[in-house]
Design a protein around this motif. Structure first.
Motif, PDB file in Angstrom:
ATOM      1  N   ASP A  88       0.818  -1.219   0.000  1.00 53.84           N
ATOM      2  CA  ASP A  88       0.000   0.000   0.000  1.00 53.84           C
ATOM      3  C   ASP A  88       0.849   1.265   0.000  1.00 53.84           C
ATOM      4  OD1 ASP A  88      -2.294  -1.509   0.026  1.00 53.84           O
ATOM      5  OD2 ASP A  88      -2.552  -1.412   2.206  1.00 53.84           O
ATOM      6  N   THR A  90       3.968   3.803  -1.073  1.00 58.90           N
ATOM      7  CA  THR A  90       4.762   4.068  -2.267  1.00 58.90           C
ATOM      8  C   THR A  90       6.220   3.750  -1.956  1.00 58.90           C
ATOM      9  OG1 THR A  90       5.267   6.363  -1.688  1.00 58.90           O
ATOM     10  CG2 THR A  90       3.203   5.951  -2.878  1.00 58.90           C
ATOM     11  N   VAL A  91       7.006   3.541  -2.983  1.00 58.40           N
ATOM     12  CA  VAL A  91       8.433   3.310  -2.777  1.00 58.40           C
ATOM     13  C   VAL A  91       9.060   4.540  -2.129  1.00 58.40           C
ATOM     14  CG1 VAL A  91      10.642   2.891  -3.931  1.00 58.40           C
ATOM     15  CG2 VAL A  91       8.607   1.617  -4.624  1.00 58.40           C
ATOM     16  N   ASP A  92       8.575   5.728  -2.474  1.00 54.81           N
ATOM     17  CA  ASP A  92       9.077   6.951  -1.841  1.00 54.81           C
ATOM     18  C   ASP A  92       8.838   6.931  -0.338  1.00 54.81           C
ATOM     19  OD1 ASP A  92       9.971   7.980  -4.222  1.00 54.81           O
ATOM     20  OD2 ASP A  92       8.249   9.316  -4.534  1.00 54.81           O
ATOM     21  N   ASP A  93       7.675   6.394   0.082  1.00 54.73           N
ATOM     22  CA  ASP A  93       7.387   6.289   1.519  1.00 54.73           C
ATOM     23  C   ASP A  93       8.421   5.397   2.206  1.00 54.73           C
ATOM     24  OD1 ASP A  93       5.100   7.871   1.399  1.00 54.73           O
ATOM     25  OD2 ASP A  93       3.757   6.158   1.070  1.00 54.73           O
TER      26      ASP A  93
END
Length: 233
Positions: A88, A90-93
């Motif tokens: 759920d 993002t890769v940025d998260d």
């Protein structure tokens, strides 16, 4: 390792475990404590030196290492929480969590390794989590697992200069990071006391509560013993 008379630096010192690390170091006779944070708070105790430090910024870490060139013990405590699901998020998260919990801690270790060497070796303490071994919190668990591995590597690499590297594991503890989680929680003062005891005893690893001890002992069991939810699939 005798803490009395030593100089300590604590990352993430504004709250949670960090304030306890500072206060208990002084209670145990430390001569000085650098209390670091992005925006450090004022302290009434004269032996505490507030110091700006953003562990995600190379220049900030280098400046702190230059200022705090008399440090004997570094507590890598700064950390952030993360989303509970890797799918759920993002890769940025996930990268944001790793930036502090993994690469921030590594950045501090690399910057202060020469300082510790110049002081006779000293100690580096990395604050992990029982979730280093139990993947139930998505990016946060993954970041703590990565830090555990990095700590093990640093322990070997820093041994020749006489630096004690301590990995500290703990379960749910009553800090602002998990204020909204309704579970039984450890007293942070007890956790920090156990970690300082481990440093004083020269231990490589501290399992600061029963949950950590139980999970650590279960790592040799089959994967489904740690993740019973898989039985339904």
């Amino acid at each position: 390792m005798d803490i009395s008379g030593k100089t300590v630096l604590v990352t993430g010192a504004n709250g949670g475990l960090g304030r306890h690390f500072v206060e208990q170091a002084l209670d145990r006779g430390a001569a000085r404590a650098y209390a670091t944070a992005r925006r450090p708070q004022a302290w009434a105790e004269a032996r505490v030196v507030p110091l700006a430090l953003d562990v995600t910024d190379d220049a900030s870490v280098a400046a702190a290492a230059s200022t705090a060139s008399d440090v004997d013990i570094v507590i890598n405590n700064a950390g952030v929480g993360g989303t509970s699901s890797l799918l759920d998020a993002t890769v940025d998260d996930v990268e944001r969590v790793f930036a502090t919990n993994v690469f921030g801690a590594l950045r501090v270790a690399k910057a202060f390794a020469p300082v510790l060497s110049s002081r006779g070796g000293g100690a580096l303490v990395d604050v992990h989590s029982v979730l280093s071994w139990l993947a139930i919190a998505g990016g946060y668990s993954a970041s703590k697992a990565a830090l555990w591995s990095i700590t093990n590597s640093l322990r070997v690499e820093l041994a020749p200069q006489g630096t004690l590297v301590v990995g500290a594991h703990l379960g749910y503890t009553d800090t602002p990071m998990i204020a909204d989680v309704e579970v039984e929680k450890n007293d942070p003062a007890d956790i920090v006391s156990a970690i300082w005891d481990a440093v004083a005893a020269g231990e490589d690893e501290v399992l600061a509560d029963q949950v950590s001890r139980d999970v650590r002992s279960a790592l040799s069991a089959p994967v489904r013993a740690l993740y019973p939810q898989l039985a339904a699939h």
